[in-house]
Each structure stands twice: as structure tokens, then as C-alpha cells.
Scaffold this motif. Structure first.
Motif, PDB file in Angstrom:
ATOM      1  N   THR A  58      63.129  14.676  12.120  1.00 27.02           N
ATOM      2  CA  THR A  58      62.860  14.297  11.282  1.00 27.02           C
ATOM      3  C   THR A  58      63.911  14.960   9.947  1.00 27.02           C
ATOM      4  OG1 THR A  58      61.537  14.388   9.429  1.00 27.02           O
ATOM      5  CG2 THR A  58      61.019  13.132  10.773  1.00 27.02           C
ATOM      6  N   ASP A  76      64.064   9.821   8.242  1.00 25.41           N
ATOM      7  CA  ASP A  76      65.120   9.268   9.026  1.00 25.41           C
ATOM      8  C   ASP A  76      64.204  10.062   9.758  1.00 25.41           C
ATOM      9  OD1 ASP A  76      66.736   8.944  10.945  1.00 25.41           O
ATOM     10  OD2 ASP A  76      68.065   8.694   9.103  1.00 25.41           O
ATOM     11  N   GLY A  80      68.606   6.110  12.326  1.00 24.25           N
ATOM     12  CA  GLY A  80      67.793   5.325  11.223  1.00 24.25           C
ATOM     13  C   GLY A  80      66.210   4.802  12.059  1.00 24.25           C
ATOM     14  N   ARG A  82      62.151   4.975  11.816  1.00 30.87           N
ATOM     15  CA  ARG A  82      61.028   6.101  11.326  1.00 30.87           C
ATOM     16  C   ARG A  82      59.677   6.339  11.688  1.00 30.87           C
ATOM     17  NH1 ARG A  82      64.155   6.928   6.922  1.00 30.87           N
ATOM     18  NH2 ARG A  82      65.044   4.680   6.222  1.00 30.87           N
TER      19      ARG A  82
END
Length: 227
Positions: A58, A76, A80, A82
Motif C-alpha cells: 500500500t 491505496d 485504487g 482498498r
């Protein structure tokens, strides 16, 4: 003989690992099962991530155990995406899942979800840690478990038997016919990981393994015809 192809963290060779995007791609590619990793957040959520920290996968930093779920949601995880929680994956795909746990605390949290949602048939649980395998087995009657090893000693088959594992997941680069034959003699299945090349796939088929874990969806297609 049925040959199972398991998507490693989804299909991490082509998508951000352990994301819904990766899991959905694995399902569309026809993977027989999807492997994922679970860690507990600071507030006890089952976050789907491999490492103990968020740095590699991330745009954040720090240990997962020091982040709340809300904090993880702000990061992120690639393209994009999660960081998902386990129950989101359950709802996003219909495929069988192989959930890797890192410790006994994660085993207890996973057991609660499995019992509440009746997941014994759908979710197989794996771990490098004997005590975590034993813990989930004690909490979820009938759960199917896998003991994982990258390096192992002569006692690996006995270790699997001691914790009631139905399968071993072993590093394909170190796998030997002797270990395969000992495991099969005890009724243990073997998963070869991580199988990402044609040579590795041919070795898995030569050993007559029941399953492989792979980063790439094309291994599933060629695996049906490689001997």
C-alpha cells in the motif's frame, strides 16, 4: 485425477495482490479456489493482507496491528483498490477459498466467522504455524486444514498428522519424490507452491500432485493438459 489450481492472493501476477480486483479476476479465469491471507487489525477486523505491515502493498506505513480498519481503508492497495476484510471477499466471489492465518488469534477470529456463516465446506484454512492449524481445528468441527512449509525436516508428514491437516502445501522448488510418497502413503494431499512456469507445472504433474498455487491464470489453462 482431479487437478486443482489455486489462485495465489487472487492472481497476483497480473493484479494487486489480496484485493477484490484480484479475486474477481481469479474467479473469472476459472481458478478452482482462491488463496488469501488474514491479519488482525488493531480493532480486531480480519484484514486481507499478506505481510505484517502495510509498507510493501500500500501507500501507507506501519504494522497492520497498529492500524484500525478505518485507517487501513484510507490506503491505496494498488490501482485504487482498498484493503478488503474477509467477509467482503466472501460476498464478492463465490469460489472456494483457502484462508491463510498467521497465529492463534487470527484462528479464533476466523473461527467465529466460519461458524456464524457456515463456511466449513467453502473455506479451507492454511498456516505455516502448527499451533494455528491445531487451534482452528479445535474451534471449527470438520474444518479442512493445510500445513504450509517452505523449508522442512524429515518430520513434516508427522507434523501434519499431529495437527490433523488434510494437506501439505510445500515449496515446489524443494519438493522431492521421497516427501511426496511419504505424504501420499499417509493419505495427505500435497499442494505445490508457487507454480509459475511450465517447468514447475510439469514437475507438479510428474509428482502427481493434487493441486498447485499460482500467480498467473494461464497456469490453470495449461495445467489441464500438461503431464
Amino acid at each position: 485425477m482431479t487437478f486443482q489450481t489455486i489462485g495465489h492472493r487472487g492472481v497476483m501476477g497480473v493484479e494487486p495482490e489480496n484485493t477484490l480486483r484480484s479475486f474477481l479476476h481469479a474467479e473469472r479465469a476459472g481458478m478452482d479456489a482462491i488463496e488469501l491471507d488474514l491479519h488482525l487489525t488493531k480493532d480486531g477486523a480480519l484484514a486481507v493482507m499478506h505481510d505484517t505491515d502495510v509498507d510493501r502493498t500500500t501507500d501507507g506505513t506501519g504494522a497492520i496491528a497498529d492500524h484500525t480498519l478505518a485507517g487501513l481503508r484510507e490506503l491505496d492497495a494498488g490501482r485504487g483498490e482498498r484493503v478488503p476484510v474477509f467477509e467482503e471477499v466472501l460476498d464478492a466471489v463465490r469460489s472456494p477459498l483457502q484462508a491463510e492465518i498467521k497465529d492463534r488469534a487470527a484462528a479464533r477470529a476466523l473461527a467465529e466467522v466460519m461458524l456464524r456463516r457456515g463456511l466449513v465446506e467453502r473455506v479451507e484454512v492454511s498456516s505455516f504455524h502448527d499451533e494455528a492449524v491445531a487451534e482452528i481445528a479445535s474451534l471449527v468441527p470438520g474444518v479442512r486444514t493445510v500445513l504450509i512449509a517452505s523449508r522442512w525436516g524429515a518430520d513434516i508428514v508427522d507434523r501434519a498428522g499431529a495437527v490433523g491437516a488434510a494437506r501439505l502445501a510445500l515449496n515446489i522448488r524443494r519438493l522431492t519424490l521421497e516427501v511426496v510418497e511419504r505424504a501420499q502413503a499417509e493419505g495427505l494431499g500435497i499442494i505445490g507452491w508457487v507454480v509459475n512456469t511450465q517447468d514447475q507445472l510439469r514437475l507438479a504433474r510428474a509428482f502427481q500432485l493434487g493441486a498447485v498455487t499460482t500467480d498467473f491464470p494461464e497456469i490453470r489453462r495449461t495445467g489441464r493438459f500438461t503431464a
